[in-house]
Design an enzyme around this catalytic site. Structure first.
Site, mmCIF file in Angstrom:
data_model
loop_
_atom_site.group_PDB
_atom_site.id
_atom_site.type_symbol
_atom_site.label_atom_id
_atom_site.label_comp_id
_atom_site.label_asym_id
_atom_site.label_seq_id
_atom_site.Cartn_x
_atom_site.Cartn_y
_atom_site.Cartn_z
ATOM 1 N N ARG A 124 0.966 0.439 -8.583
ATOM 2 C CA ARG A 124 2.081 -0.507 -8.561
ATOM 3 C C ARG A 124 3.080 -0.104 -7.469
ATOM 4 N NH1 ARG A 124 1.182 0.898 -14.036
ATOM 5 N NH2 ARG A 124 0.515 -0.853 -15.355
ATOM 6 N N LYS A 147 4.144 2.769 -16.096
ATOM 7 C CA LYS A 147 5.025 2.114 -17.051
ATOM 8 C C LYS A 147 5.312 3.043 -18.228
ATOM 9 C CE LYS A 147 4.039 -2.791 -16.230
ATOM 10 N NZ LYS A 147 3.546 -4.043 -16.856
ATOM 11 N N HIS A 205 1.813 -6.592 -5.940
ATOM 12 C CA HIS A 205 1.062 -6.721 -7.190
ATOM 13 C C HIS A 205 -0.224 -7.523 -6.981
ATOM 14 C CE1 HIS A 205 1.217 -5.638 -11.396
ATOM 15 N NE2 HIS A 205 0.660 -6.803 -11.689
ATOM 16 N N ARG A 208 -2.714 -5.229 -5.828
ATOM 17 C CA ARG A 208 -3.254 -4.505 -6.999
ATOM 18 C C ARG A 208 -4.372 -5.329 -7.650
ATOM 19 N NH1 ARG A 208 -1.842 -0.827 -11.304
ATOM 20 N NH2 ARG A 208 -1.816 -1.781 -13.385
ATOM 21 N N HIS A 231 -3.895 0.835 -17.662
ATOM 22 C CA HIS A 231 -3.755 -0.079 -18.799
ATOM 23 C C HIS A 231 -3.953 0.693 -20.093
ATOM 24 C CE1 HIS A 231 -5.002 -3.722 -16.100
ATOM 25 N NE2 HIS A 231 -3.726 -3.415 -15.980
ATOM 26 N N TYR A 240 -10.085 -9.141 -15.338
ATOM 27 C CA TYR A 240 -10.722 -9.053 -14.029
ATOM 28 C C TYR A 240 -12.211 -9.344 -14.095
ATOM 29 C CZ TYR A 240 -6.269 -7.139 -12.624
ATOM 30 O OH TYR A 240 -4.926 -6.968 -12.377
#
Length: 256
Positions: A124, A147, A205, A208, A231, A240
């Site tokens: 990110r 995150k 992003h 990404r 994730h 994806y």
């Protein structure tokens, strides 16, 4: 009495016969896939990923997930997987040819670094801007702050390590490598996209997303991609799979 039969008997008072048949089908497949392995969350994730690769819709995936949740509850286990919610609009990403064009139009070290790091790691923007020299492992890894202030290790190509080391040269171990504002990086990415002739808005992003799409298209595994992207739940990464499936559908030859 088998585990499966005991589980199905426990359902009789609570759900319809149709649901029992559907749950039986899912759990039979799950147990066959899992074979003699211990029943755990990892096995469930791998099974759900396996069936999603065969083109299940979000509704079908959630039916399978409900069955496995119910089975885990019967076994006294916690699954902890979120339901599948695929957006109407799939992630915007670059084709491989567009990605190569963006790399080729770099005019200075910052542009070269930004596009190669985003397309080569999938990190990110915030993770790029928090990188320090101590986060670079010469063995081919970088440690990023994701995150929720969660650290993760991302595997990268030697070229990315060399590139980051050039930017880190002369800096203290905990000094930021990229001393730029978010807006500067965002504008750099869009400027390069414009120069490469890409007629749509491209952000860090979206690079990404492009990394993720290319990772799978080149044979990468969904579980590895989940770890690379950071994730917490593989159901997020599974979007994806549907992105690459959408590509395949677009490229099907027209019928005569």
């Amino acid at each position: 009495m088998s585990i499966l039969e005991g589980y199905l008997n426990s359902l009789n008072l609570h759900v319809s016969e149709k649901t029992i048949l559907a749950y039986r089908e899912t759990i039979e497949k799950f147990l066959a896939y899992n074979k003699s392995r211990e029943i755990d969350k990892t096995g469930a994730e791998e099974f759900l990923t396996y069936i999603s690769l065969h083109g299940c819709s979000a509704r079908s995936m959630n039916r399978h997930l409900s069955a496995i949740r119910s089975f885990f509850s019967y076994m006294g286990l916690q699954l902890g997987l979120r339901s599948y919610k695929f957006p109407k609009n799939l992630p915007v990403y670059l084709t491989e040819e567009e990605a190569k064009r963006m790399v080729s139009v770099a005019r200075n070290p910052l542009e070269d670094a930004v596009v190669k790091v985003f397309l080569g790691t999938g990190i990110r923007l915030s993770e790029l801007l928090s990188l320090t020299p101590k986060d670079i492992d010469p063995e081919g890894y970088i440690t990023v702050l994701g995150k929720g202030s969660k650290q993760r290790v991302v595997a990268v190509q030697p070229e990315i390590i060399e590139l980051l080391n050039r930017f880190a040269r002369g800096k203290f171990p905990e000094e930021l490598i990229f001393l730029y504002h978010r807006t500067t990086i965002q504008k750099t990415v869009q400027r390069m996209a414009d120069r490469a002739g890409i007629k749509r808005n491209i952000s860090p992003h979206k690079l990404r997303h492009s990394y993720a799409s290319l990772f799978l298209r080149h044979g990468g595994q969904i579980a590895d991609l989940r770890d690379q992207l950071g994730h917490s739940n593989i159901t997020v990464t599974n979007i994806y799979i549907h992105t690459t499936a959408s590509d395949r559908k677009k490229n099907l030859p027209k019928t005569l």
